[in-house]
Design a protein around this motif. Structure first.
Motif, PDB file in Angstrom:
ATOM      1  N   ASN A  58       0.908  -1.152   0.177  1.00 56.34           N
ATOM      2  CA  ASN A  58       0.011  -0.084   0.009  1.00 56.34           C
ATOM      3  C   ASN A  58       0.961   1.013   0.153  1.00 56.34           C
ATOM      4  O   ASN A  58       0.388   2.237  -0.640  1.00 56.34           O
ATOM      5  N   ASP A 149      -7.301   9.228   8.475  1.00 56.45           N
ATOM      6  CA  ASP A 149      -7.744   7.908   8.545  1.00 56.45           C
ATOM      7  C   ASP A 149      -8.985   7.466   8.393  1.00 56.45           C
ATOM      8  O   ASP A 149     -10.068   8.322   8.837  1.00 56.45           O
ATOM      9  N   ALA A 150      -9.341   6.164   7.905  1.00 51.09           N
ATOM     10  CA  ALA A 150     -10.772   5.692   7.659  1.00 51.09           C
ATOM     11  C   ALA A 150     -11.334   5.390   9.029  1.00 51.09           C
ATOM     12  O   ALA A 150     -12.454   4.782   9.237  1.00 51.09           O
ATOM     13  N   THR A 166     -11.908   7.806   3.259  1.00 47.17           N
ATOM     14  CA  THR A 166     -12.712   6.598   2.864  1.00 47.17           C
ATOM     15  C   THR A 166     -11.969   5.545   2.343  1.00 47.17           C
ATOM     16  O   THR A 166     -11.037   5.590   1.742  1.00 47.17           O
ATOM     17  N   THR A 167     -12.503   4.185   2.336  1.00 44.57           N
ATOM     18  CA  THR A 167     -11.647   3.106   1.972  1.00 44.57           C
ATOM     19  C   THR A 167     -12.378   3.176   0.423  1.00 44.57           C
ATOM     20  O   THR A 167     -13.282   3.609  -0.162  1.00 44.57           O
TER      21      THR A 167
END
Length: 171
Positions: A58, A149-150, A166-167
């Motif tokens: 990632n 962060d989500a 958001t993811t």
């Protein structure tokens, strides 16, 4: 049902990473994925198989665009190279010549008081694993912390400001 659907859609691949899986659960997860690929016939034929993504995958995209302390976008050097001049032309200003701090160095500088504020994009299990020293203690030493962060993880709970993310599934 999922295995049946996976088996009947034609050749299929499984890409997986284990960054967020506790070490004691990693072998069990890999065995389950391998069994799914085997039982559905998705091993040994074109466009099928298991593909383990290396640790930090990632982070690879961030590195590609220059979010590393000693390189510019596109892995260009911080010197008088043609790539550096091309980046300057796009940016319309002189590109940095001196490297910045990596995460380990930035956390050490926060512990020592040399870095007083920080913007974190997400949380990392490495902050508390000891791999980076006591990362959460370093974050607590900051005068100002922003976390994007989500999830309201450990780092976000220490933050002065939390920016929601958001993811991919939520987008």
């Amino acid at each position: 049902e999922t295995a049946t659907m996976f088996a009947t859609t034609g050749p299929a691949s499984i890409l997986y990473a284990l960054d967020n899986v506790p070490p004691e659960q990693q072998p069990m997860n890999v065995y389950a994925l391998a069994n799914l690929a085997l039982v559905t016939g998705n091993v040994g034929k074109p466009s099928a198989g298991l593909y383990a993504l290396h640790r930090g995958t990632n982070q690879q995209g961030a590195m590609d665009v220059g979010c590393v302390p000693d390189l510019l976008p596109g892995y260009q050097q911080m010197d008088e190279s043609p790539g550096q001049h091309a980046i300057q032309a796009v940016w319309g200003q002189r590109a940095p010549r001196a490297p910045g701090l990596g995460l380990r160095e930035a956390l050490a500088a926060a512990r020592d008081g040399a870095v007083r504020s920080m913007l974190l994009l997400g949380d990392s299990i490495d902050y508390g694993s000891g791999e980076l020293g006591d990362g959460y203690a370093a974050l607590q030493n900051l005068e100002f912390l922003v976390v994007h962060d989500a999830f309201l993880g450990s780092a976000a709970q220490l933050a002065d400001v939390v920016l929601p993310a958001t993811t991919f599934a939520e987008e």
